[in-house]
Design a protein around this motif. Structure first.
Motif, PDB file in Angstrom:
ATOM      1  N   GLY A  33       1.073  15.031  -7.375  1.00  0.00           N
ATOM      2  CA  GLY A  33       2.269  15.565  -5.998  1.00  0.00           C
ATOM      3  C   GLY A  33       1.865  17.291  -5.780  1.00  0.00           C
ATOM      4  N   PHE A  34       0.866  17.969  -6.861  1.00  0.00           N
ATOM      5  CA  PHE A  34       0.880  19.321  -6.920  1.00  0.00           C
ATOM      6  C   PHE A  34       0.035  19.992  -6.017  1.00  0.00           C
ATOM      7  N   GLY A  35      -0.632  18.903  -5.507  1.00  0.00           N
ATOM      8  CA  GLY A  35      -0.990  19.528  -4.025  1.00  0.00           C
ATOM      9  C   GLY A  35      -0.099  19.931  -3.099  1.00  0.00           C
ATOM     10  N   PHE A  36       0.834  18.598  -2.800  1.00  0.00           N
ATOM     11  CA  PHE A  36       1.442  18.729  -1.494  1.00  0.00           C
ATOM     12  C   PHE A  36       1.892  19.552  -1.772  1.00  0.00           C
ATOM     13  N   VAL A  37       2.871  19.804  -2.699  1.00  0.00           N
ATOM     14  CA  VAL A  37       4.081  20.880  -3.575  1.00  0.00           C
ATOM     15  C   VAL A  37       3.542  22.191  -2.698  1.00  0.00           C
ATOM     16  N   PHE A  38       2.043  22.330  -3.900  1.00  0.00           N
ATOM     17  CA  PHE A  38       1.167  23.461  -3.100  1.00  0.00           C
ATOM     18  C   PHE A  38       1.398  23.891  -1.788  1.00  0.00           C
ATOM     19  N   TRP A  39       0.232  23.494  -1.444  1.00  0.00           N
ATOM     20  CA  TRP A  39       0.062  23.852   0.032  1.00  0.00           C
ATOM     21  C   TRP A  39       1.451  23.463   0.874  1.00  0.00           C
ATOM     22  N   SER A  40       2.673  22.968   0.686  1.00  0.00           N
ATOM     23  CA  SER A  40       4.318  23.251   1.289  1.00  0.00           C
ATOM     24  C   SER A  40       4.506  24.224   1.581  1.00  0.00           C
ATOM     25  N   ALA A  41       4.551  24.966   0.589  1.00  0.00           N
ATOM     26  CA  ALA A  41       4.909  26.181   0.232  1.00  0.00           C
ATOM     27  C   ALA A  41       3.926  27.112   1.203  1.00  0.00           C
ATOM     28  N   ILE A  42       2.413  26.826   0.855  1.00  0.00           N
ATOM     29  CA  ILE A  42       1.935  27.710   2.080  1.00  0.00           C
ATOM     30  C   ILE A  42       2.003  27.364   3.056  1.00  0.00           C
ATOM     31  N   LEU A  43       2.460  26.482   3.376  1.00  0.00           N
ATOM     32  CA  LEU A  43       2.928  26.513   5.012  1.00  0.00           C
ATOM     33  C   LEU A  43       4.502  26.925   4.973  1.00  0.00           C
ATOM     34  N   VAL A  44       5.130  27.260   4.525  1.00  0.00           N
ATOM     35  CA  VAL A  44       6.406  27.059   4.947  1.00  0.00           C
ATOM     36  C   VAL A  44       5.938  28.834   4.635  1.00  0.00           C
ATOM     37  N   LEU A  45       4.975  29.403   4.204  1.00  0.00           N
ATOM     38  CA  LEU A  45       5.144  30.822   3.822  1.00  0.00           C
ATOM     39  C   LEU A  45       4.321  31.097   5.639  1.00  0.00           C
ATOM     40  N   TYR A  46       3.382  30.460   5.515  1.00  0.00           N
ATOM     41  CA  TYR A  46       2.975  30.972   7.583  1.00  0.00           C
ATOM     42  C   TYR A  46       3.984  30.652   8.602  1.00  0.00           C
ATOM     43  N   TYR A  47       4.542  29.434   8.365  1.00  0.00           N
ATOM     44  CA  TYR A  47       5.933  29.251   9.228  1.00  0.00           C
ATOM     45  C   TYR A  47       7.160  30.670   9.522  1.00  0.00           C
ATOM     46  N   LEU A  48       6.872  31.059   7.852  1.00  0.00           N
ATOM     47  CA  LEU A  48       8.282  31.953   8.431  1.00  0.00           C
ATOM     48  C   LEU A  48       7.524  32.974   8.665  1.00  0.00           C
ATOM     49  N   ALA A  49       6.090  33.098   8.309  1.00  0.00           N
ATOM     50  CA  ALA A  49       5.652  34.857   9.307  1.00  0.00           C
ATOM     51  C   ALA A  49       6.067  35.105  10.777  1.00  0.00           C
ATOM     52  N   GLY A  50       6.418  33.815  11.214  1.00  0.00           N
ATOM     53  CA  GLY A  50       7.059  34.321  12.721  1.00  0.00           C
ATOM     54  C   GLY A  50       5.917  33.569  14.050  1.00  0.00           C
ATOM     55  N   LYS A  51       5.837  33.695  15.423  1.00  0.00           N
ATOM     56  CA  LYS A  51       5.742  33.368  16.392  1.00  0.00           C
ATOM     57  C   LYS A  51       4.011  33.940  16.263  1.00  0.00           C
ATOM     58  N   ASP A  52       4.041  34.764  16.273  1.00  0.00           N
ATOM     59  CA  ASP A  52       2.507  35.447  16.903  1.00  0.00           C
ATOM     60  C   ASP A  52       1.621  34.960  15.579  1.00  0.00           C
ATOM     61  N   PHE A  53       2.107  34.595  14.302  1.00  0.00           N
ATOM     62  CA  PHE A  53       1.100  34.691  13.410  1.00  0.00           C
ATOM     63  C   PHE A  53       1.276  33.200  13.668  1.00  0.00           C
ATOM     64  N   ILE A  54       1.855  32.236  14.147  1.00  0.00           N
ATOM     65  CA  ILE A  54       1.326  31.017  14.347  1.00  0.00           C
ATOM     66  C   ILE A  54       0.979  30.742  15.412  1.00  0.00           C
ATOM     67  N   ARG A  55       0.902  30.881  16.397  1.00  0.00           N
ATOM     68  CA  ARG A  55       0.283  31.213  17.601  1.00  0.00           C
ATOM     69  C   ARG A  55      -1.516  31.729  17.608  1.00  0.00           C
ATOM     70  N   ARG A  56      -1.442  32.731  16.045  1.00  0.00           N
ATOM     71  CA  ARG A  56      -3.553  33.147  15.831  1.00  0.00           C
ATOM     72  C   ARG A  56      -3.571  32.320  14.984  1.00  0.00           C
TER      73      ARG A  56
END
Length: 336
Positions: free
Chosen positions: A241-264
């Protein structure tokens, strides 16, 4: 064109675009470090002291026999069991022995990947050096040599300025390592989503939906096509479950970066979603994610300063945890 290069717009040296001398010096520096990296990895012994190395020696010696065996089972069996990997070994076997073949593949693959990674962003040079030492990255040139070779060909494709060469190299990768059937599909899909008139939110939902759909159908599709890798790797796993928690945290950071970041960086995000969606059900999607892991990490270089610092901290933590878990094992877990 099937693939739009802007989803991988990571290798432009924007910092040096107006100072050609400094750019040239930085390129020389990257070539130097990439050469050292490749020489170190290709100098490792080609014998049974390294995990899975015996299998690659067998490929180097018997690829023509393996190819003939798949050929006897029909076209699907040939196409979905990495025929180009076998052909590369067959061709190289006419030049040198198994040791030569493995060293050439390891050197060329690791040099290409290292050069690409180091040239993505001069400001992140130290972090990029660390990325090359991640067990999940360096293992592709020590243990999973076929996958590392496919990653290098994929990178050569996206770095090419010629559209036809780019298309040809990228399309070749699934026939070197089967995980790239999914990587190339995601690349094409994300290219279309980036250039479509759909809003960022809709594009993101589409990418997530397809990631979930693809992840849930891998076992069925792989079995139907006769891909041995899926049947070998796609077993229920007792993941920590460590990998799941870790990459979930990275995914949240990426989504919080905004729409332009998500599209790119929707390609990187889609790879993470596919991995998380099937994390507790199959090992094979982890292999797919490893093929796109470098791109998933490189996206962090373009976060805002605060989010970038948080991402760097998480990745350094992952590196330390990965290394700590390998201490005391031969070649940090890569040896027998």
């Amino acid at each position: 064109m099937l693939l739009n290069i802007n989803i991988f717009n990571l290798c432009a040296l924007d910092v040096y675009k107006n100072t050609s001398n400094r750019q040239a010096y930085y390129i020389y520096l990257c070539v130097f470090f990439a050469s050292i990296y490749a020489l170190m990895l290709s100098s490792l012994p080609v014998n049974e002291t390294i995990v899975d190395r015996i299998n690659y020696i067998y490929y180097a010696e018997k690829s023509h026999v393996i190819f003939a065996r798949y050929q006897s089972k029909g076209l699907f069996s040939v196409l979905f069991n990495e025929p180009l990997w076998l052909i590369v070994n067959i061709v190289l076997s006419s030049i040198g022995d198994p040791t030569f073949i493995i060293k050439v593949i390891v050197f060329s693959s690791s040099f290409t990947v290292a050069y690409f990674v180091l040239t993505t962003n001069p400001k992140g040079f130290l972090f990029l050096l660390l990325l090359l030492l991640f067990p999940q990255v360096i293992g592709k040139f020590i243990v999973h040599i076929r996958q590392g070779f496919a990653i290098s060909i994929f990178i050569l494709g996206i770095m090419s300025g010629n559209e036809r060469v780019r298309f040809f190299l990228i399309i070749c990768t699934p026939f070197i390592h089967s995980s790239f059937f999914f990587i190339v599909f995601f690349a094409a899909l994300c290219s279309q989503l980036q250039t479509s008139k759909l809003g960022e939110d809709v594009s993101s939902v589409v990418a997530v939906f397809i990631s979930l759909l693809l992840g849930s159908s891998i076992l069925v599709v792989g079995t139907f096509l006769g891909a041995r890798q899926v049947s070998e790797d796609s077993v229920t796993t007792s993941a920590s479950g460590f990998g799941f928690v870790f990459w979930s945290a990275i995914l949240v950071l990426y989504y919080l970066a905004g729409k332009d970041f998500i599209r790119r960086y929707i390609f990187s995000i889609s790879c993470i979603v596919l991995y998380l969606a099937t994390y507790f059900f199959t090992v094979y999607t982890a292999r797919i994610f490893e093929s796109g892991l470098i791109f998933a990490v490189l996206a962090a270089l373009n976060l805002s300063p605060m989010r970038r610092l948080m991402a760097y901290s998480l990745f350094v933590f992952l590196f330390l945890i990965s290394i700590f878990g390998r201490l005391g094992r031969p070649l940090l877990g890569f040896g027998l």
